[in-house]
Design a protein around this motif. Structure first.
Motif, PDB file in Angstrom:
ATOM      1  N   VAL A  55       0.828  -1.195   0.000  1.00  0.00           N
ATOM      2  CA  VAL A  55       0.000   0.000   0.000  1.00  0.00           C
ATOM      3  C   VAL A  55       0.871   1.257   0.000  1.00  0.00           C
ATOM      4  O   VAL A  55       0.521   2.266  -0.619  1.00  0.00           O
ATOM      5  CB  VAL A  55      -1.003  -0.012   1.178  1.00  0.00           C
ATOM      6  CG1 VAL A  55      -0.308   0.171   2.508  1.00  0.00           C
ATOM      7  CG2 VAL A  55      -2.066   1.043   0.981  1.00  0.00           C
ATOM      8  N   ASP A  56       2.022   1.216   0.670  1.00  0.00           N
ATOM      9  CA  ASP A  56       2.929   2.365   0.680  1.00  0.00           C
ATOM     10  C   ASP A  56       3.526   2.599  -0.702  1.00  0.00           C
ATOM     11  O   ASP A  56       3.688   3.749  -1.115  1.00  0.00           O
ATOM     12  CB  ASP A  56       4.041   2.147   1.701  1.00  0.00           C
ATOM     13  CG  ASP A  56       3.509   2.132   3.129  1.00  0.00           C
ATOM     14  OD1 ASP A  56       2.452   2.747   3.373  1.00  0.00           O
ATOM     15  OD2 ASP A  56       4.154   1.495   3.983  1.00  0.00           O
ATOM     16  N   ARG A  61       3.589   5.755  -5.769  1.00  0.00           N
ATOM     17  CA  ARG A  61       3.348   5.852  -7.213  1.00  0.00           C
ATOM     18  C   ARG A  61       2.240   6.856  -7.515  1.00  0.00           C
ATOM     19  O   ARG A  61       2.304   7.583  -8.509  1.00  0.00           O
ATOM     20  CB  ARG A  61       3.005   4.479  -7.782  1.00  0.00           C
ATOM     21  CG  ARG A  61       4.207   3.570  -7.856  1.00  0.00           C
ATOM     22  CD  ARG A  61       3.857   2.257  -8.480  1.00  0.00           C
ATOM     23  NE  ARG A  61       5.047   1.408  -8.572  1.00  0.00           N
ATOM     24  CZ  ARG A  61       5.005   0.117  -8.698  1.00  0.00           C
ATOM     25  NH1 ARG A  61       3.844  -0.513  -8.759  1.00  0.00           N
ATOM     26  NH2 ARG A  61       6.119  -0.580  -8.769  1.00  0.00           N
ATOM     27  N   ARG A  62       1.216   6.889  -6.680  1.00  0.00           N
ATOM     28  CA  ARG A  62       0.146   7.868  -6.855  1.00  0.00           C
ATOM     29  C   ARG A  62       0.692   9.281  -6.674  1.00  0.00           C
ATOM     30  O   ARG A  62       0.321  10.202  -7.404  1.00  0.00           O
ATOM     31  CB  ARG A  62      -0.972   7.587  -5.855  1.00  0.00           C
ATOM     32  CG  ARG A  62      -2.222   8.385  -6.136  1.00  0.00           C
ATOM     33  CD  ARG A  62      -3.374   8.074  -5.190  1.00  0.00           C
ATOM     34  NE  ARG A  62      -3.543   6.655  -4.936  1.00  0.00           N
ATOM     35  CZ  ARG A  62      -3.680   6.131  -3.725  1.00  0.00           C
ATOM     36  NH1 ARG A  62      -3.658   6.893  -2.654  1.00  0.00           N
ATOM     37  NH2 ARG A  62      -3.853   4.840  -3.573  1.00  0.00           N
ATOM     38  N   LEU A  63       1.602   9.458  -5.720  1.00  0.00           N
ATOM     39  CA  LEU A  63       2.226  10.753  -5.493  1.00  0.00           C
ATOM     40  C   LEU A  63       3.084  11.162  -6.693  1.00  0.00           C
ATOM     41  O   LEU A  63       3.059  12.323  -7.118  1.00  0.00           O
ATOM     42  CB  LEU A  63       3.060  10.718  -4.212  1.00  0.00           C
ATOM     43  CG  LEU A  63       3.623  12.018  -3.708  1.00  0.00           C
ATOM     44  CD1 LEU A  63       2.503  12.996  -3.366  1.00  0.00           C
ATOM     45  CD2 LEU A  63       4.499  11.771  -2.487  1.00  0.00           C
ATOM     46  N   VAL A  64       3.828  10.212  -7.259  1.00  0.00           N
ATOM     47  CA  VAL A  64       4.635  10.497  -8.444  1.00  0.00           C
ATOM     48  C   VAL A  64       3.735  10.919  -9.603  1.00  0.00           C
ATOM     49  O   VAL A  64       4.006  11.913 -10.292  1.00  0.00           O
ATOM     50  CB  VAL A  64       5.494   9.268  -8.845  1.00  0.00           C
ATOM     51  CG1 VAL A  64       6.110   9.454 -10.221  1.00  0.00           C
ATOM     52  CG2 VAL A  64       6.578   9.022  -7.808  1.00  0.00           C
ATOM     53  N   ASP A  65       2.655  10.191  -9.817  1.00  0.00           N
ATOM     54  CA  ASP A  65       1.727  10.546 -10.894  1.00  0.00           C
ATOM     55  C   ASP A  65       1.115  11.929 -10.657  1.00  0.00           C
ATOM     56  O   ASP A  65       0.943  12.708 -11.605  1.00  0.00           O
ATOM     57  CB  ASP A  65       0.616   9.496 -11.016  1.00  0.00           C
ATOM     58  CG  ASP A  65       1.130   8.168 -11.541  1.00  0.00           C
ATOM     59  OD1 ASP A  65       2.215   8.148 -12.171  1.00  0.00           O
ATOM     60  OD2 ASP A  65       0.450   7.139 -11.314  1.00  0.00           O
ATOM     61  N   ALA A  66       0.797  12.230  -9.412  1.00  0.00           N
ATOM     62  CA  ALA A  66       0.215  13.535  -9.092  1.00  0.00           C
ATOM     63  C   ALA A  66       1.208  14.653  -9.375  1.00  0.00           C
ATOM     64  O   ALA A  66       0.848  15.676  -9.972  1.00  0.00           O
ATOM     65  CB  ALA A  66      -0.224  13.572  -7.630  1.00  0.00           C
ATOM     66  N   VAL A  67       2.450  14.475  -8.979  1.00  0.00           N
ATOM     67  CA  VAL A  67       3.463  15.503  -9.218  1.00  0.00           C
ATOM     68  C   VAL A  67       3.677  15.688 -10.719  1.00  0.00           C
ATOM     69  O   VAL A  67       3.768  16.816 -11.214  1.00  0.00           O
ATOM     70  CB  VAL A  67       4.788  15.160  -8.504  1.00  0.00           C
ATOM     71  CG1 VAL A  67       5.911  16.073  -8.961  1.00  0.00           C
ATOM     72  CG2 VAL A  67       4.615  15.261  -6.998  1.00  0.00           C
TER      73      VAL A  67
END
Length: 192
Positions: A55-56, A61-67
């Motif tokens: 989950v981490d 990966r979600r944070l990378v996509d958001a950035v």
């Protein structure tokens, strides 16, 4: 002994050349140091995040996509803010300044409303942080300066309902350390 040292140096040089041919993935940059007449390569390796739970990793990966999605918008915000501040100092009267602010507001609203409506909460939170990083003003301060305290307070209340905070500040050494690292990777072209 010299033969082994030469082969080791040749293998290191081949590995570094291959890594540079691949776009330099895996290391930040390379320097050379001279010690006692020998050239020694100094390779600065990128930090590798190791996650104990899947989950981490998904969150990262979600944070990378958001950035990757919102960082260009934050850079555009910085450029628009700079041109807007320059234009406001040039305008002679308060009335002309208010008209200019209203015009820019409508341009930004027309251009970015469709983009902002399709954002996730994570992307919105990252955008607020990156706007503070790029402009050195929180989103609340920007709203208060250009649209007034009442409008800023209204949107702060709405953002609180959805779990966001317009007053959130960017802390590159604290809670936003991972975002800062991702932005550095993005600017260096190390994210695919």
């Amino acid at each position: 002994m010299k033969k082994w040292a030469f082969l080791l140096f040749l293998a290191l040089f081949a590995a570094l050349s291959e890594a540079q041919a691949q776009g330099g993935h895996g290391f930040w940059h390379q320097e050379w140091a001279v010690e006692k007449g020998d050239s020694i390569p100094l390779v600065h390796v990128l930090p590798v995040y190791v996650f104990s739970r899947p989950v981490d990793l998904r969150r990262y990966r979600r944070l990378v996509d958001a950035v990757k999605k919102v960082y260009p918008i934050a850079k555009i915000a910085r450029a628009k803010m700079a041109t807007m501040e320059a234009e406001l100092t040039r305008l002679p009267t308060k009335k002309a300044q208010k008209e200019y602010i209203k015009q820019i507001y409508h341009e930004i609203k027309d251009e970015y409303t469709p983009v902002l409506k399709r954002m996730t909460r994570t992307q919105g939170r990252v955008l607020l942080k990156l706007i503070d990083r790029e402009t050195e003003y929180t989103a609340y301060e920007v709203l208060k300066e250009f649209r007034g305290g009442f409008v800023a307070g209204f949107w702060q209340g709405i953002s609180k309902i959805f779990g966001q905070d317009l007053k959130s500040q960017y802390d590159k050494d604290g809670e936003d350390k991972m975002i800062e690292q991702i932005v550095i990777y993005y600017e260096a072209g190390l994210l695919r």
